[in-house]
Design a protein around this motif. Structure first.
Motif, PDB file in Angstrom:
ATOM      1  N   ALA A  76       3.400   8.626   3.396  1.00  0.00           N
ATOM      2  CA  ALA A  76       4.028   7.990   2.235  1.00  0.00           C
ATOM      3  C   ALA A  76       3.021   7.881   1.095  1.00  0.00           C
ATOM      4  O   ALA A  76       1.814   7.811   1.313  1.00  0.00           O
ATOM      5  N   GLN A  77       3.543   7.847  -0.116  1.00  0.00           N
ATOM      6  CA  GLN A  77       2.678   7.772  -1.294  1.00  0.00           C
ATOM      7  C   GLN A  77       3.141   6.635  -2.186  1.00  0.00           C
ATOM      8  O   GLN A  77       4.338   6.369  -2.284  1.00  0.00           O
ATOM      9  N   THR A  78       2.203   5.995  -2.821  1.00  0.00           N
ATOM     10  CA  THR A  78       2.548   4.853  -3.661  1.00  0.00           C
ATOM     11  C   THR A  78       1.918   4.955  -5.040  1.00  0.00           C
ATOM     12  O   THR A  78       0.820   5.478  -5.194  1.00  0.00           O
ATOM     13  N   GLY A  79       2.639   4.441  -6.013  1.00  0.00           N
ATOM     14  CA  GLY A  79       2.107   4.319  -7.367  1.00  0.00           C
ATOM     15  C   GLY A  79       1.914   2.868  -7.741  1.00  0.00           C
ATOM     16  O   GLY A  79       1.976   2.511  -8.923  1.00  0.00           O
ATOM     17  N   ALA A  80       1.665   2.041  -6.733  1.00  0.00           N
ATOM     18  CA  ALA A  80       1.608   0.592  -6.953  1.00  0.00           C
ATOM     19  C   ALA A  80       0.597   0.201  -8.018  1.00  0.00           C
ATOM     20  O   ALA A  80       0.830  -0.724  -8.805  1.00  0.00           O
ATOM     21  N   GLU A  81      -0.534   0.881  -8.066  1.00  0.00           N
ATOM     22  CA  GLU A  81      -1.588   0.495  -9.005  1.00  0.00           C
ATOM     23  C   GLU A  81      -1.210   0.746 -10.469  1.00  0.00           C
ATOM     24  O   GLU A  81      -1.864   0.250 -11.372  1.00  0.00           O
ATOM     25  N   TYR A  82      -0.161   1.537 -10.681  1.00  0.00           N
ATOM     26  CA  TYR A  82       0.250   1.853 -12.043  1.00  0.00           C
ATOM     27  C   TYR A  82       1.423   0.996 -12.527  1.00  0.00           C
ATOM     28  O   TYR A  82       1.831   1.099 -13.687  1.00  0.00           O
ATOM     29  N   GLU A  85      -2.786  -3.184   1.895  1.00  0.00           N
ATOM     30  CA  GLU A  85      -1.988  -3.796   2.963  1.00  0.00           C
ATOM     31  C   GLU A  85      -1.114  -2.771   3.673  1.00  0.00           C
ATOM     32  O   GLU A  85      -0.929  -2.814   4.876  1.00  0.00           O
ATOM     33  N   LEU A  86      -0.537  -1.872   2.924  1.00  0.00           N
ATOM     34  CA  LEU A  86       0.353  -0.885   3.533  1.00  0.00           C
ATOM     35  C   LEU A  86      -0.389   0.379   3.971  1.00  0.00           C
ATOM     36  O   LEU A  86       0.197   1.258   4.590  1.00  0.00           O
ATOM     37  N   LYS A  87      -1.660   0.509   3.594  1.00  0.00           N
ATOM     38  CA  LYS A  87      -2.483   1.661   3.970  1.00  0.00           C
ATOM     39  C   LYS A  87      -1.822   2.967   3.557  1.00  0.00           C
ATOM     40  O   LYS A  87      -1.616   3.889   4.359  1.00  0.00           O
ATOM     41  N   LEU A  88      -1.469   3.035   2.290  1.00  0.00           N
ATOM     42  CA  LEU A  88      -0.801   4.219   1.758  1.00  0.00           C
ATOM     43  C   LEU A  88      -1.737   4.985   0.843  1.00  0.00           C
ATOM     44  O   LEU A  88      -2.764   4.461   0.401  1.00  0.00           O
ATOM     45  N   GLN A  89      -1.370   6.198   0.529  1.00  0.00           N
ATOM     46  CA  GLN A  89      -2.123   6.949  -0.456  1.00  0.00           C
ATOM     47  C   GLN A  89      -2.013   6.293  -1.816  1.00  0.00           C
ATOM     48  O   GLN A  89      -0.936   5.862  -2.225  1.00  0.00           O
ATOM     49  N   ASN A  90      -3.115   6.238  -2.518  1.00  0.00           N
ATOM     50  CA  ASN A  90      -3.151   5.590  -3.823  1.00  0.00           C
ATOM     51  C   ASN A  90      -2.776   6.600  -4.904  1.00  0.00           C
ATOM     52  O   ASN A  90      -3.618   7.121  -5.613  1.00  0.00           O
TER      53      ASN A  90
END
Length: 896
Positions: free
Chosen positions: A827-833, A880-885
């Motif tokens: 899974a991939q996340t764009g949480a930081e954006y 926390e979710l250990k996802l790709q940043n």
């Protein structure tokens, strides 16, 4: 009188139109190879915005010279601008388009919908060809392209002959005559063009930006229900054989397609010469057979022969196919096959034994004696040919060399190689032997386009008029419609001997060596026996050539509006009321839906493999609404849902989520029953994913999904304001900087952005379930293994020299149309954006699930709800979710 003669000499067009043969050109040599071997047109890219950025390509400065050369030879030139265009590139693209139009290019091949709009705004008549990257598979798709101002549509490679005929029939019924183009030869992409996100997901090299990394050609392991399936030597599960439409050429001509396209802008000039020549000769034979059939007589005879006419033509094609197949396999071959033209056969489309060029199969090694190889030949071989020994590990370095001598002993052939040319410890009995090089054939091919003298000549028709004491008049026309008229400088006189017979005129006007022309049909209209000096006939012939050449070299003059500008099309950036950020959740089964309903999300999307389950999903949401309405009525507006439905920390301002359902991404002719099944669930709205959906759900609430490839404000404006979609999902090809540019160039409340997902990498007609977990050919006889097994794909580490990205198990799903999607296992996340996007005005954020457990769904939704409320940061969520940043996909291809 001359004008009258020009008028009356017009000939009627043939009943059967020969399709244009379109060849690839990655450089000047390839262009010459195509022209000298009979291409009617070539397509090529410039140094930006084309789907083959690894090709040598041409520059804007090359265009005038290249187009003059092509037009002088009666060949058209199409420029590929077939990538998505990002907001900051639009002004550069506008200048590119102006230069291309001004250079007299014959058409642009375009993927980006916004660019179609821009071209038509700049020029009302410049031809636009809708690229196969637009993923057009149906009549609705063709009509959509027509509404954009496109003049031709390149259908998806996955369309069968039956589907092509159905599209043609439906277009005719609806009064449309837009020409269709199909790929006839070359590499087959396993994923639908324009819908492949694999290279982007795995390495930031987007196929929609011309940087495909060919992940489909790698070896994969098939994991079913947690166990690796033993497939023997079949490891290249996603690598189709190369397309070869030679056997179905008569059917393609009969279907009425306007253009047959050869793939290969990354290939050599020899490849271009070879394949173009094979299809040119085969097409000419097909047309000759059709014209003979047409000229035989009455309608009854034609009707009686109609049933066998295709077979007669095919027999002529196949009579020469042994040599032609050899040439095609030597040009480039991973195995050649008719692709999807004859329908779906998942057992034959992908043999899965190798994913790279092979050539012609010679046979299997029977014995090795005294550094000589003995085999039973299945194809011709001669000294100087190059071969490779296939021991079943194509991913490793293979042994090969040039043949020194060939000796025949009975049914066996002995191949001798140069001393120390081979490492004999790496050659084994049982190895397959492939012929990979034929220097003699390569020499012939190079000679076909060597030098400056034209080698391929195109026919001209000449009509001759004359009577005594009048000048001889010759009217000549080429295939492109150029017409010239030449008169003798002296009048005709009565012939005492050697009159101007048709044979004599044929001889003199037919002397067209070293010119781009050959004499086709000659018509004579002479009154009496007349005479003219041979020298005068020769002068007239030379004048015809000169005038035709001058006419052909003139650049095309398209209309180009100097006052039209990109700014005219850009949407207004009016101020909108900013609302609280909203989380959208996409689930792929009922268990995930149930989990999502406990979290208080406002909007839920469902994408199920079986659309029949949408009714149950909608009913679950409606029950939630009815319960919520009762609670609000009982407790008032300050109501908080009870713990059995929603955990205490997951309160929501709205206990009444809306449910939207997604039809399959591809719709082909005859598949409206799937759309009817989807609509019958009576959801709150629908995810629009293709052109059929735009038409079918036109009266419903709709949101545009990522597959519409919205990458710039021109595309966004079309879907938002012309098709009235409530929101648009930003293209997954955009990196964070390009996404910010999109939000700055369009109203941000138009969009939603997917910030968490398993990237849908391959989306394909090829069914892996059917091909490798059954012996069936398609859904009718496969036994539906997709309904019985959980399947994943993993790059085969044992077979890869480059062992990057091994270990990830990519998830495989089928849809209602039996099409497969491979989802990235990570899974991939764009949480930081997210905070940056909120500051830009974005308010709709989507997260997606594939096969996660209900508990994981609940936990993940909660984390993103906390993120949108500002209670945790994107970095915290990522840890926390250990996802790709990353933002949705890896960073965009412009950066890489």
């Amino acid at each position: 009188m001359k004008a009258d003669r020009l008028q009356t000499s017009e000939t009627t067009s043939a009943k059967f139109q020969l399709p244009e043969l379109l060849a690839p050109a990655g450089n000047w040599e390839c262009a010459k190879a195509a022209v000298e071997n009979g291409a009617d047109a070539i397509y090529f890219g410039l140094d930006r915005f084309n789907a083959r950025m690894r090709a040598e390509n041409f520059t804007e400065a090359d265009l005038p010279e290249l187009m003059e050369y092509l037009h002088s030879r009666g060949v058209k030139g199409y420029v590929t601008l077939n990538t998505l265009i990002f907001p900051q590139e639009l002004r550069e693209a506008q200048q590119y388009i102006r230069s291309i139009i001004a250079a007299g290019v014959d058409a642009l091949i375009v993927q980006d919908i916004g660019i179609c709009r821009l071209i038509r705004h700049l020029s009302p008549d410049f031809p636009i060809h809708a690229s196969t990257q637009m993923t057009i598979t149906s009549t609705a798709g063709v009509e959509f392209a027509e509404s954009l101002g496109c003049n031709l549509v390149v259908l998806a490679r996955e369309c069968s002959l039956q589907e092509i005929n159905k599209i043609q029939s439906q277009l005719s019924y609806r009064g449309s005559s837009l020409p269709l183009e199909v790929f006839v030869h070359g590499a087959l992409c396993v994923a639908y063009s324009g819908q492949c996100l694999t290279s982007e997901a795995l390495g930031g090299r987007s196929a929609n930006r011309g940087e495909c990394a060919q992940a489909c050609r790698m070896p994969y392991e098939l994991i079913a229900d947690g166990e690796v399936v033993n497939l023997g030597d079949r490891k290249y599960l996603l690598s189709p054989q190369d397309l070869a439409g030679l056997e179905v050429l008569p059917d393609l001509v009969k279907s009425g397609v306007a253009c047959l396209k050869i793939e290969g802008r990354l290939k050599s000039p020899e490849y271009v010469a070879n394949v173009t020549r094979v299809y040119r000769q085969a097409l000419d034979r097909v047309m000759e057979q059709r014209q003979k059939a047409e000229g035989r007589g009455q309608k009854e005879a034609l009707h009686n022969r109609e049933k066998v006419k295709g077979a007669e033509v095919k027999e002529n094609i196949l009579s020469a196919s042994s040599e032609e197949r050899y040439n095609l396999e030597m040009a480039f071959s991973r195995g050649i096959y008719t692709g999807w033209f004859r329908g779906i056969n998942n057992q034959e489309l992908v043999h899965a034994r190798f994913g790279k060029k092979r050539g012609v199969y010679l046979g299997e090694v029977i014995r090795i004696n005294n550094e000589k190889v003995i085999l039973r030949l299945e194809a011709p071989v001669k000294p100087g040919d190059g071969v490779v020994f296939d021991c079943g590990h194509p991913e490793s370095k293979e042994e090969g060399g040039r043949i020194y001598a060939v000796e025949q002993k009975g049914k066996e052939t002995i191949l001798t190689f140069g001393r120390r040319d081979l490492n004999w410890r790496r050659v084994h009995v049982g190895d397959k032997v492939w012929k990979t090089s034929d220097p003699e054939l390569d020499k012939q091919l190079r000679q076909s386009f060597a030098g400056e003298i034209p080698q391929y000549q195109r026919p001209i028709q000449i009509e001759v008029y004359g009577e005594i004491e009048q000048n001889l008049v010759a009217i000549a026309r080429d295939e492109l419609g150029h017409v010239v008229q030449v008169e003798s400088s002296t009048p005709l006189v009565a012939a005492h001997n050697k009159p101007l017979t048709p044979e004599r005129l044929q001889e003199q006007f037919g002397r067209l060596g070293n010119t781009p022309f050959r004499l086709g049909e000659l018509t004579t209209n002479l009154t009496g026996e007349l005479m003219l000096p041979v020298s005068e006939l020769n002068r007239m012939r030379r004048e015809i050539v000169t005038q035709l050449d001058n006419l052909r070299r003139k650049p095309k003059r398209w209309q180009l509006n100097p006052n039209a500008s990109l700014s005219d099309l850009l949407p207004s950036l009016s101020t909108h009321h900013l609302t609280t950020p909203s989380l959208i959740v996409l689930v792929r089964n009922l268990q995930q839906l149930q989990a999502a309903l406990t979290t208080g999300v406002d909007t839920i999307y469902c994408e199920f493999e079986d659309p029949r389950k949408y009714r149950e999903a909608v009913e679950m949401v409606r029950q939630q609404r009815r319960w919520g309405d009762r609670e609000i009525g009982r407790w008032g507006e300050n109501f908080t849902p009870s713990p059995h439905l929603r955990t205490p920390h997951q309160k929501s301002d709205s206990p009444t989520p809306t449910i939207w359902v997604a039809p399959p991404r591809i719709t082909k002719p005859g598949e409206n029953w799937i759309l009817q099944q989807v609509r019958s669930c009576k959801a709150d709205g629908y995810l629009v994913r293709n052109y059929d959906h735009l038409e079918f759900f036109a009266d419903e609430r709709c949101i545009g999904d990522f597959s519409l490839n919205v990458a710039n404000p021109l595309t966004a404006d079309l879907f938002k304001n012309h098709f009235h979609l409530e929101r648009l999902t930003a293209s997954y090809d955009l990196n964070i900087n390009q996404l910010e540019d999109l939000l700055k160039s369009s109203p941000p409340d138009w969009f939603e952005v997917t910030i968490h997902q398993h990237m849908p990498m391959f989306h394909m007609e090829h069914c892996v379930f059917c091909a490798f977990l059954s012996s069936g050919t398609d859904f009718r006889n496969c036994g539906r293994p997709c309904e019985k097994h959980e399947v994943k794909l993993r790059v085969d580490a044992k077979r890869l020299v480059d062992r990057h990205r091994i270990g990830t198990e990519h998830i495989l799903h089928a849809d209602a149309g039996c099409r497969n999607t491979v989802f990235n296992g990570t899974a991939q996340t764009g949480a930081e954006y997210v905070q940056r996007l909120i500051e830009l005005g974005l308010r709709h954020f989507r997260i997606e699930f594939v096969n996660e457990s209900p508990e994981y769904v609940t936990q993940t939704i909660h984390q993103y709800q906390e993120l949108l409320k500002g209670k945790i940061t994107g970095s915290q969520l990522w840890r926390e979710l250990k996802l790709q940043n990353q933002l949705g996909v890896t960073r965009g291809s412009v950066i890489h």
